[in-house]
Design an enzyme around this catalytic site. Structure first.
Site, PDB file in Angstrom:
ATOM      1  N   LYS A  70      -9.946  -8.695   6.244  1.00  0.00           N
ATOM      2  CA  LYS A  70      -9.118  -9.184   6.742  1.00  0.00           C
ATOM      3  C   LYS A  70     -10.281  -8.395   8.040  1.00  0.00           C
ATOM      4  O   LYS A  70     -10.136  -7.176   8.401  1.00  0.00           O
ATOM      5  CB  LYS A  70      -8.171  -8.974   7.138  1.00  0.00           C
ATOM      6  CG  LYS A  70      -7.124  -8.912   7.808  1.00  0.00           C
ATOM      7  CD  LYS A  70      -6.047  -8.844   7.212  1.00  0.00           C
ATOM      8  CE  LYS A  70      -4.765  -8.632   8.204  1.00  0.00           C
ATOM      9  NZ  LYS A  70      -4.013  -7.699   8.756  1.00  0.00           N
TER      10      LYS A  70
ATOM     11  N   THR B 123       5.657  -9.597   8.964  1.00  0.00           N
ATOM     12  CA  THR B 123       4.345  -9.352   8.219  1.00  0.00           C
ATOM     13  C   THR B 123       4.145  -8.106   7.612  1.00  0.00           C
ATOM     14  O   THR B 123       3.625  -8.135   6.219  1.00  0.00           O
ATOM     15  CB  THR B 123       2.614  -9.402   9.392  1.00  0.00           C
ATOM     16  OG1 THR B 123       2.795 -11.140  10.217  1.00  0.00           O
ATOM     17  CG2 THR B 123       1.362  -9.274   9.089  1.00  0.00           C
TER      18      THR B 123
ATOM     19  N   GLY C 167      -5.626  -4.794  14.070  1.00  0.00           N
ATOM     20  CA  GLY C 167      -5.206  -6.153  13.239  1.00  0.00           C
ATOM     21  C   GLY C 167      -6.012  -6.802  11.687  1.00  0.00           C
ATOM     22  O   GLY C 167      -6.753  -6.629  10.905  1.00  0.00           O
ATOM     23  N   GLY C 168      -7.692  -6.531  12.529  1.00  0.00           N
ATOM     24  CA  GLY C 168      -8.379  -5.820  11.038  1.00  0.00           C
ATOM     25  C   GLY C 168      -8.564  -4.805   9.900  1.00  0.00           C
ATOM     26  O   GLY C 168      -8.605  -3.835  10.141  1.00  0.00           O
ATOM     27  N   ASP C 169      -7.645  -4.932   8.902  1.00  0.00           N
ATOM     28  CA  ASP C 169      -7.209  -3.265   8.566  1.00  0.00           C
ATOM     29  C   ASP C 169      -6.837  -3.482   6.846  1.00  0.00           C
ATOM     30  O   ASP C 169      -6.144  -3.512   5.824  1.00  0.00           O
ATOM     31  CB  ASP C 169      -5.499  -2.873   8.869  1.00  0.00           C
ATOM     32  CG  ASP C 169      -5.164  -3.836   9.097  1.00  0.00           C
ATOM     33  OD1 ASP C 169      -4.927  -4.564   8.317  1.00  0.00           O
ATOM     34  OD2 ASP C 169      -3.821  -3.841   9.122  1.00  0.00           O
TER      35      ASP C 169
ATOM     36  N   ASP D  50      -2.121 -15.962  22.394  1.00  0.00           N
ATOM     37  CA  ASP D  50      -1.356 -16.273  21.229  1.00  0.00           C
ATOM     38  C   ASP D  50      -1.574 -17.727  20.753  1.00  0.00           C
ATOM     39  O   ASP D  50      -1.368 -18.124  21.629  1.00  0.00           O
ATOM     40  CB  ASP D  50      -0.166 -15.468  20.611  1.00  0.00           C
ATOM     41  CG  ASP D  50       0.135 -14.941  18.879  1.00  0.00           C
ATOM     42  OD1 ASP D  50       0.569 -14.437  18.545  1.00  0.00           O
ATOM     43  OD2 ASP D  50       0.173 -15.967  18.680  1.00  0.00           O
TER      44      ASP D  50
ATOM     45  N   GLU E  94       0.822  -1.260   0.047  1.00  0.00           N
ATOM     46  CA  GLU E  94      -0.297  -0.017  -0.385  1.00  0.00           C
ATOM     47  C   GLU E  94       1.107   1.116  -0.297  1.00  0.00           C
ATOM     48  O   GLU E  94       2.077   1.841   0.438  1.00  0.00           O
ATOM     49  CB  GLU E  94      -0.484   0.435   1.035  1.00  0.00           C
ATOM     50  CG  GLU E  94      -1.741  -1.171   1.360  1.00  0.00           C
ATOM     51  CD  GLU E  94      -2.483  -1.616   2.737  1.00  0.00           C
ATOM     52  OE1 GLU E  94      -4.094  -1.621   2.731  1.00  0.00           O
ATOM     53  OE2 GLU E  94      -1.804  -1.017   3.462  1.00  0.00           O
TER      54      GLU E  94
ATOM     55  N   ARG F   7       3.782   4.107  15.417  1.00  0.00           N
ATOM     56  CA  ARG F   7       3.310   5.089  15.430  1.00  0.00           C
ATOM     57  C   ARG F   7       1.518   4.616  15.746  1.00  0.00           C
ATOM     58  O   ARG F   7       0.277   5.086  16.130  1.00  0.00           O
ATOM     59  CB  ARG F   7       2.889   5.744  14.127  1.00  0.00           C
ATOM     60  CG  ARG F   7       2.388   5.154  12.740  1.00  0.00           C
ATOM     61  CD  ARG F   7       1.159   5.283  13.086  1.00  0.00           C
ATOM     62  NE  ARG F   7       1.123   5.443  10.983  1.00  0.00           N
ATOM     63  CZ  ARG F   7       0.204   3.768  11.296  1.00  0.00           C
ATOM     64  NH1 ARG F   7      -0.611   2.918  11.971  1.00  0.00           N
ATOM     65  NH2 ARG F   7      -0.663   4.042   9.402  1.00  0.00           N
TER      66      ARG F   7
HETATM   67  P1  NAD Z   1       2.232 -10.259  13.006  1.00  0.00           P
HETATM   68  O1  NAD Z   1       2.501 -11.629  11.973  1.00  0.00           O
HETATM   69  O2  NAD Z   1       3.844 -10.341  13.916  1.00  0.00           O
HETATM   70  O3  NAD Z   1       1.984 -10.613  14.648  1.00  0.00           O
HETATM   71  C1  NAD Z   1       0.217 -11.564  14.323  1.00  0.00           C
HETATM   72  C2  NAD Z   1       0.070 -12.492  16.029  1.00  0.00           C
HETATM   73  O4  NAD Z   1      -1.519 -12.944  15.651  1.00  0.00           O
HETATM   74  C3  NAD Z   1       0.222 -13.990  15.558  1.00  0.00           C
HETATM   75  O5  NAD Z   1       1.660 -14.047  16.286  1.00  0.00           O
HETATM   76  C4  NAD Z   1      -0.739 -14.836  15.144  1.00  0.00           C
HETATM   77  O6  NAD Z   1       0.270 -15.954  16.137  1.00  0.00           O
HETATM   78  C5  NAD Z   1      -1.306 -13.918  15.848  1.00  0.00           C
HETATM   79  N1  NAD Z   1      -2.508 -14.786  15.705  1.00  0.00           N
HETATM   80  C6  NAD Z   1      -3.511 -14.918  14.542  1.00  0.00           C
HETATM   81  N2  NAD Z   1      -4.455 -15.751  14.639  1.00  0.00           N
HETATM   82  C7  NAD Z   1      -5.081 -15.863  15.633  1.00  0.00           C
HETATM   83  C8  NAD Z   1      -5.936 -15.418  16.757  1.00  0.00           C
HETATM   84  N3  NAD Z   1      -6.685 -16.729  16.271  1.00  0.00           N
HETATM   85  N4  NAD Z   1      -5.887 -16.053  18.163  1.00  0.00           N
HETATM   86  C9  NAD Z   1      -4.850 -15.503  19.360  1.00  0.00           C
HETATM   87  N5  NAD Z   1      -3.867 -14.988  18.025  1.00  0.00           N
HETATM   88  C10 NAD Z   1      -3.503 -14.960  16.504  1.00  0.00           C
HETATM   89  O7  NAD Z   1       2.053  -9.175  13.154  1.00  0.00           O
HETATM   90  P2  NAD Z   1       1.870  -7.480  13.433  1.00  0.00           P
HETATM   91  O8  NAD Z   1       2.960  -6.275  13.267  1.00  0.00           O
HETATM   92  O9  NAD Z   1       2.087  -7.570  15.218  1.00  0.00           O
HETATM   93  O10 NAD Z   1       0.162  -7.178  13.373  1.00  0.00           O
HETATM   94  C11 NAD Z   1      -0.513  -7.382  13.616  1.00  0.00           C
HETATM   95  C12 NAD Z   1      -1.801  -6.928  13.301  1.00  0.00           C
HETATM   96  O11 NAD Z   1      -1.710  -5.438  13.332  1.00  0.00           O
HETATM   97  C13 NAD Z   1      -2.030  -7.250  11.802  1.00  0.00           C
HETATM   98  O12 NAD Z   1      -2.884  -7.866  10.612  1.00  0.00           O
HETATM   99  C14 NAD Z   1      -1.423  -6.455  10.579  1.00  0.00           C
HETATM  100  O13 NAD Z   1      -1.742  -6.176   9.937  1.00  0.00           O
HETATM  101  C15 NAD Z   1      -1.966  -4.941  11.721  1.00  0.00           C
HETATM  102  N6  NAD Z   1      -1.933  -3.609  12.100  1.00  0.00           N
HETATM  103  C16 NAD Z   1      -2.486  -2.575  11.828  1.00  0.00           C
HETATM  104  C17 NAD Z   1      -1.751  -1.443  12.286  1.00  0.00           C
HETATM  105  C18 NAD Z   1      -3.301  -0.462  12.076  1.00  0.00           C
HETATM  106  O14 NAD Z   1      -2.513   0.893  11.971  1.00  0.00           O
HETATM  107  N7  NAD Z   1      -4.291  -0.613  12.055  1.00  0.00           N
HETATM  108  C19 NAD Z   1      -0.433  -1.288  11.717  1.00  0.00           C
HETATM  109  C20 NAD Z   1       0.497  -2.195  11.594  1.00  0.00           C
HETATM  110  C21 NAD Z   1       0.316  -3.898  11.828  1.00  0.00           C
END
Ligand code: NAD
Length: 336
Positions: free
Chosen positions: A231, A84, A225-227, A161, A56, A112
Site C-alpha cells: 500500500k 477506515t 497514506g502508504g502505511d 479527492d 495491528e 497524533r
Molecule cells: P479515509 O478513508 O477516511 O480517507 C481517504 C480518502 O482518500 C477518501 O476520501 C478517498 O476518496 C480518497 N482517495 C482514495 N484514492 C484516492 C486517489 N487516487 N486520489 C485522491 N483521493 C483518493 O481514510 P483516512 O482515515 O483519512 O486515512 C487516510 C490514509 O492514511 C489511510 O491510508 C490510512 O491508513 C492512513 N493513515 C496513516 C497514518 C500514519 O500514521 N501514517 C495514520 C492514520 C491513517
C-alpha cells in the site's frame, strides 16, 4: 481503578482546550520522546492481515510506562459506510504491570498523526512554506490541516479527492476556521504552486497518487497514506530524487513508501534530525519526503499527554477494569 477517556469525553476535551492547542501539546510530547528515542523498547507493529484490511498492535515501553495501541486499517470500509481507521490505547505501570489508563484512539490517532506530520514538516519543509496540497480529504484531512496551520502557519490549502463528497465535507468542516481553500479538479491541478503536499489516501494498492512530474524542487511531501505492505502512494521516481525521512526504519521498510526501494537506499531517521545530530533540509531546492507509517512511540506520547491533561478532570472517568481482591491471593473470594 483505571482512568478512561471515552469518545464523548475526548470530543468534550477538544471543545474545551481547543484542537490546535491539543495538537501543539501532542507535538511537544512527541518531540520530547523522539529526543530520548534510545530509551524506548522498539519493534515493528504486529499486524494481522486479511483480504480487506489489517488489525495491528503497537507496543512500546520507556522502562517506566508501557503502552500499546490497537488500530485497524480497512480502506474498503468506506464503501460500507464505515471508517477506515479506528483504535484504542492503554498505558500501564511497568513496575507492577497494572494498567493505568485507557483511551479511545480513533480521534486521538488522527490528532497524533497530524501532530507527527507537523513536527516532521517543521524540521523538513522550507521555512517560507505557506501552501499545502492535500490529496485525499477523508478522516485525517482536517486534523492535518489544523496541525500545519498551528505549527507552520500554513493556511492556503489546495485539495483533491476522487470522491466529491469527501471534498464537500472537508470544505464544510473547514469553513470559518482561517483557511483559504482551492478545490482542484485533479491531483495534478491541486499540487500546482504547493510548498507542501500531504498524501492522505486509502487504497490497499501500489498506487501512484503523486507522479514524478508533480514533485518540484523545494517541496516537502508528507506521505501518510502508504502505511501497509503493498500500500503506497508515491511514484518510485519521486523517492529516487528526494531525501527520505522515516520514523522507525525496521517498520518503514515493511510498510512505507520505501518498500519500493532497495534496502541499501539511504534514509534518515527523523529522531536524529529532531535531536540536531543530523541535518534535515539542506537547501531550498531539495525535495524532502516524510515517509510516515505511524509508530508506537507517537501513540505513547499522545496517550501520556491525554492522561496527564485529563487526570482528575470531568473528561476522565474511573472504570473497574482491574480485579483487586482484598487478599491478593484470594481472587476466588471476590465471587463469594
Ligand atoms: P479515509 O478513508 O477516511 O480517507 C481517504 C480518502 O482518500 C477518501 O476520501 C478517498 O476518496 C480518497 N482517495 C482514495 N484514492 C484516492 C486517489 N487516487 N486520489 C485522491 N483521493 C483518493 O481514510 P483516512 O482515515 O483519512 O486515512 C487516510 C490514509 O492514511 C489511510 O491510508 C490510512 O491508513 C492512513 N493513515 C496513516 C497514518 C500514519 O500514521 N501514517 C495514520 C492514520 C491513517
Amino acid at each position: 481503578m483505571v482512568q478512561f477517556v471515552s469518545v464523548e469525553n475526548m470530543v468534550a476535551f477538544i471543545h474545551e482546550r481547543g484542537l490546535e492547542n491539543i495538537l501543539m501539546g501532542i507535538a511537544g510530547e512527541i518531540e520530547n520522546d523522539f529526543k530520548r528515542w534510545e530509551q524506548f523498547e522498539k519493534q515493528p507493529r504486529i499486524p494481522s492481515h486479511s483480504e480487506k484490511g489489517v488489525i495491528e498492535l503497537m507496543p512500546t515501553s520507556d522502562g517506566e510506562t508501557y503502552g500499546f495501541k490497537y488500530v485497524n486499517g480497512h480502506p474498503l470500509n468506506r464503501d460500507l459506510g464505515k471508517q477506515t481507521v479506528t483504535g484504542f490505547g492503554v498505558l500501564a505501570d511497568v513496575e507492577t504491570g497494572y494498567p493505568q489508563f485507557l483511551s479511545e484512539m480513533t480521534i486521538l490517532t488522527a490528532m497524533r498523526t497530524a501532530a507527527m506530520s507537523a513536527v516532521a514538516a517543521k524540521h523538513l519543509a522550507r521555512k517560507d512554506s505557506k501552501t499545502m496540497a492535500m490529496i485525499g480529504t477523508g478522516c485525517q484531512a482536517e486534523f492535518q490541516a489544523h496541525a500545519f496551520k498551528a505549527m507552520l502557519g500554513v493556511t492556503d490549502l489546495r485539495i483533491y479527492d476522487i470522491d466529491g463528497h469527501a471534498m464537500d465535507k472537508f470544505e464544510k468542516n473547514m469553513s470559518g476556521r482561517g483557511f483559504t481553500i482551492y478545490r482542484g479538479v485533479s491531483t495534478q491541478d491541486a499540487v500546482i504552486g504547493a510548498d507542501v503536499i500531504t498524501t492522505c489516501t486509502a487504497d490497499k494498492a501500489r498506487a501512484k497518487i503523486l507522479t514524478d512530474n508533480m514533485a518540484g524542487q523545494g517541496m516537502h511531501i508528507n506521505a501518510i497514506g502508504g502505511d501497509c505492505p503493498g500500500k503506497t502512494e508515491l511514484d518510485k521516481a519521486i523517492l529516487m530524487k528526494s531525501d527520505i525521512f522515516v520514523e522507525y526504519p525496521e517498520q518503514t521498510w515493511i510498510e512505507g513508501e520505501i518498500q519500493q526501494l532497495d534496502k541499501d537506499h539511504p534514509i534518515t531517521e527523523l529522531w536524529q534530525v529532531i535531536t540536531g545530530d543530523v541535518q534535515g533540509r539542506k537547501g531550498d531546492s531539495q525535495i524532502t519526503v516524510f515517509d510516515s507509517v505511524g509508530f508506537a512511540i507517537e501513540d505513547f506520547s499522545a496517550l501520556n499527554y491525554i492522561m496527564r491533561e485529563t487526570q482528575d478532570t470531568q473528561f476522565a472517568e474511573d472504570i473497574d477494569l482491574l480485579a483487586l481482591p482484598t487478599d491478593p491471593k484470594n481472587l476466588f473470594g471476590m465471587l463469594s
